[in-house]
Write an enzyme that holds these catalytic residues in place. Structure first.
Site, short mmCIF file in Angstrom:
data_model
loop_
_atom_site.label_atom_id
_atom_site.label_comp_id
_atom_site.label_asym_id
_atom_site.label_seq_id
_atom_site.Cartn_x
_atom_site.Cartn_y
_atom_site.Cartn_z
N HIS A 93 -5.93 -0.47 -6.67
CA HIS A 93 -4.92 -1.45 -6.23
C HIS A 93 -4.72 -1.57 -4.71
O HIS A 93 -4.81 -0.68 -3.93
CB HIS A 93 -3.39 -0.72 -6.69
CG HIS A 93 -2.84 -1.22 -7.73
ND1 HIS A 93 -1.92 -0.77 -8.71
CD2 HIS A 93 -2.97 -2.58 -8.37
CE1 HIS A 93 -1.51 -1.66 -9.48
NE2 HIS A 93 -2.19 -2.83 -9.30
N GLU A 94 -4.37 -2.69 -4.31
CA GLU A 94 -4.41 -3.02 -2.71
C GLU A 94 -5.47 -2.51 -1.94
O GLU A 94 -5.12 -1.78 -0.83
CB GLU A 94 -3.05 -2.46 -2.48
CG GLU A 94 -1.66 -2.97 -3.14
CD GLU A 94 -1.76 -4.46 -3.50
OE1 GLU A 94 -2.20 -5.17 -2.60
OE2 GLU A 94 -1.31 -4.67 -4.52
N GLY A 95 -6.74 -2.42 -2.39
CA GLY A 95 -7.78 -2.07 -1.43
C GLY A 95 -8.10 -0.63 -1.92
O GLY A 95 -7.58 0.23 -1.86
N ARG A 116 0.84 -1.15 0.03
CA ARG A 116 -0.05 0.13 -0.02
C ARG A 116 0.77 1.25 0.15
O ARG A 116 0.41 2.13 -0.64
CB ARG A 116 -0.93 -0.10 1.25
CG ARG A 116 -2.03 -0.94 1.04
CD ARG A 116 -2.96 -1.30 2.16
NE ARG A 116 -4.11 -1.98 1.71
CZ ARG A 116 -4.99 -2.66 2.58
NH1 ARG A 116 -4.78 -2.33 3.99
NH2 ARG A 116 -5.96 -3.29 2.25
#
Length: 601
Positions: free
Chosen positions: A453-455, A309
């Site tokens: 991306h990534e949440g 993140r």
């Protein structure tokens, strides 16, 4: 950019002080500078010239192999050969024992040059770091060490076609095998994983997948929810306990490539595990080795996700930075229009560069405040990582808590506002901004993925308001507030900053009141319905604090210092006031979004 990076590292974060710590004792300003020089050179020579090529020549699958431009192979090999994959690792692992903040600063050059091409490195490093933290000694020696050496690359495999961000709905199964294996408890995995960046390529001899799957209970059924999720290391090609390829292909098959709006230089894959196309040991099922304990897969995987993140946040910042520099250069060269006032419509008068127009200055100032503030945020988080790893017990505990509350911001804020910077860059170029003759349209396309991306933003908002600001009785939020108040105290004696000091103090108080109001009823569905506006307001508070910090550090009357002071002034005048609208719906627990009915749309 280098001048700003040096300012952030040396004048603000004072990274030279890290050399007094045992782990970094071999380093000094000269070695730190040499790392940045190397990364800047690699970015200029190996990545930037081929960023457009990686976008136009998308990865393609011929039924047997995925093909990438040769330039991508060469860029990643140069990155590996420079030792940058293992930069912060121990000497024994081939690393340089660099501070995380220096490694992050060096990565900034690479991300700015080609964020998509450099994505393989971020994934591999995060994969190996997870195994160093949670893997067995054999897994660290065989998998992580070969990843740090660049012999193998890595991925993270979480999402599934039917599950997306809802990890509790993961359906991939992992059946235990009786056979003992030095690499760890061995399982056979069956299932499908979607949106796997770097999931298939031929740049390295092997790809190491970290896969979330569920181990069936005694009744043969999967445990519902996230409690049953475990983590497995699943190599594309099977390996021996000595770290050599066994010559046997694991049952991991590419089902197809996803073709994206941007980020086209990174392969994005649908992977099938255990479909029977390959049969290692004569039977179907992908061979995987348990990482950590059964049922603790998410705990382990979040080690990589949190690192990713911050990496996504840095990538978003640097795409914004690339667009800012391109639009600034264009604005200085493009003549159009004349001065407002007497003679302004006289065609005989020379046109002015568009940078002289107030609205263009507004757009450039907005970009400057977003990208330079975002870069400072990411480097500050990296500096907290160094404190968590090498500081004394109290400092390390405080840094860990601050990272907890800042990670959702480090990911989400740049992915929204540096995307806005890219949009403004297109606007500065006008019609040319929409053409492929200029790079700003690609920067925007590449950056649009970072909000997912990534949440997603929604996930980050739920994490921040639903967990991070209330955990341990609000301890992390209290620590952040103490840091902000300390900055306010330092700025109070500066008359030029008095107005911004008051505005920041008021914003901090508003965040505190809104947080309490959101949870006043204790009902999560009421508190969290407006988690995303809370995330946006919280992020703007953090960035306003950072800009006040930077204004304190940027002393003097040089053009450089005045530019930093102007960007800080812009953020407080144009951006910080936005938090009132965001916090209003949070504090009132506005029910519209949760009460809205499908049929009403």
């Amino acid at each position: 950019m280098r001048e700003t990076l040096d300012f952030l590292l040396n004048d603000w974060l004072r990274v030279g002080e890290l050399s007094a710590r045992e782990r970094f004792a071999d380093h000094n300003a000269e070695t730190f500078g040499a790392v940045l020089d190397t990364c800047e050179r690699l970015a200029r020579e190996k990545f930037a010239p081929f960023n457009r090529l990686a976008d136009t020549e998308e990865p393609h699958f011929d039924g047997e192999q995925v093909h990438l431009p040769q330039a991508t192979h060469e860029a990643m090999r140069a990155f590996v050969d420079a030792g940058l994959l293992a930069g912060s690792q121990d000497y024994e692992l081939g690393g340089m024992q660099l501070p995380c903040v220096i490694e992050m600063a060096g990565k900034a050059f690479i991300s700015k040059a080609s964020v998509a091409m450099s994505g393989y490195a971020m994934l591999t490093k995060g994969n190996a770091n997870l195994l160093m933290a949670h893997g067995s000694e054999a897994q660290r020696e065989v998998f992580a060490k070969n990843e740090f050496a660049g012999r193998w690359f890595g991925t993270m495999c979480l999402s599934e076609p039917q599950a997306g961000s809802s990890l509790s709905d993961v359906a991939t199964r992992a059946e235990p095998e009786d056979a003992a294996d030095p690499l760890g408890p061995r399982y056979r995995l069956k299932g499908n994983k979607m949106w796997i960046s770097g999931g298939e390529h031929e740049m390295t001899e092997n790809i190491i997948h970290l896969v979330l799957a569920k181990i069936p209970g005694p009744d043969g059924k999967l445990v519902p929810g996230t409690r049953g999720i475990s983590l497995f290391v699943v190599p594309k090609k099977l390996v021996t306990p000595a770290g050599e390829l066994s010559g046997e292909r694991n049952d991991v098959a590419l089902a197809g490539l996803n073709h994206k709006l941007g980020y086209r230089g990174t392969t994005n894959c649908l992977l099938n595990f255990g479909e029977g196309r390959f049969k290692p040991g004569g039977k179907a099922g992908a061979v995987g080795y348990l990482v950590g304990k059964p049922g603790e897969g998410l705990k382990c995987m979040f080690h990589m996700m949190n690192e990713a993140r911050i990496g996504v946040g840095l990538g978003a910042v640097m795409l914004g930075y690339a667009g800012y520099e391109a639009s600034l250069e264009y604005a200085r060269q493009r003549p159009q229009g004349r001065a407002i006032g007497p003679g302004g419509k006289d065609a005989a008068q020379p046109q002015r560069p568009i940078i002289e127009h107030a609205d263009v200055k507004r757009m450039l100032l907005a970009q400057k405040s977003y990208v330079e503030g975002g870069l400072a945020l990411e480097l500050f988080c990296a500096r907290l990582v160094d404190e968590a790893n090498t500081g004394d017990a109290d400092a390390a505990a405080e840094a860990t808590l601050l990272l907890e509350v800042l990670t959702p911001i480090a990911k989400s804020w740049p992915s929204e506002w540096c995307l806005e910077a890219n949009s403004l860059a297109i606007q500065v170029l006008g019609g040319y901004g929409y053409t492929r003759d200029f790079p700003v349209e690609q920067h925007w396309r590449d950056n649009r993925l970072n909000m997912i991306h990534e949440g997603t933003h929604g996930i980050q908002g739920l994490d921040l308001l639903g967990r991070k600001v209330v955990m341990d009785g609000g301890r992390a939020l209290q620590l952040l507030a103490a840091r902000i108040n300390a900055t306010i105290e330092r700025a109070l004696p500066r008359p030029a900053l008095a107005e911004r000091v008051n505005e920041l103090a008021a914003a901090l108080a508003k965040i505190g009141r809104a947080t309490k109001s959101a949870w006043a009823t204790g009902a999560p569905e009421e508190a969290l319905a407006n988690a995303t506006p809370y995330l946006q307001a919280f992020g703007h508070l953090v960035l306003a604090w950072i800009w006040l910090e930077l204004a304190l550090a940027a002393e003097g009357e040089s053009d450089f210092a005045r530019g930093k002071q102007a960007a800080a002034r812009y953020f407080f005048a144009y951006e910080l006031p936005k938090i009132d609208a965001w916090l209003a719906v949070v504090a009132s627990r506005e029910p519209l979004c949760r009460e809205m009915q499908d049929a009403w749309f």
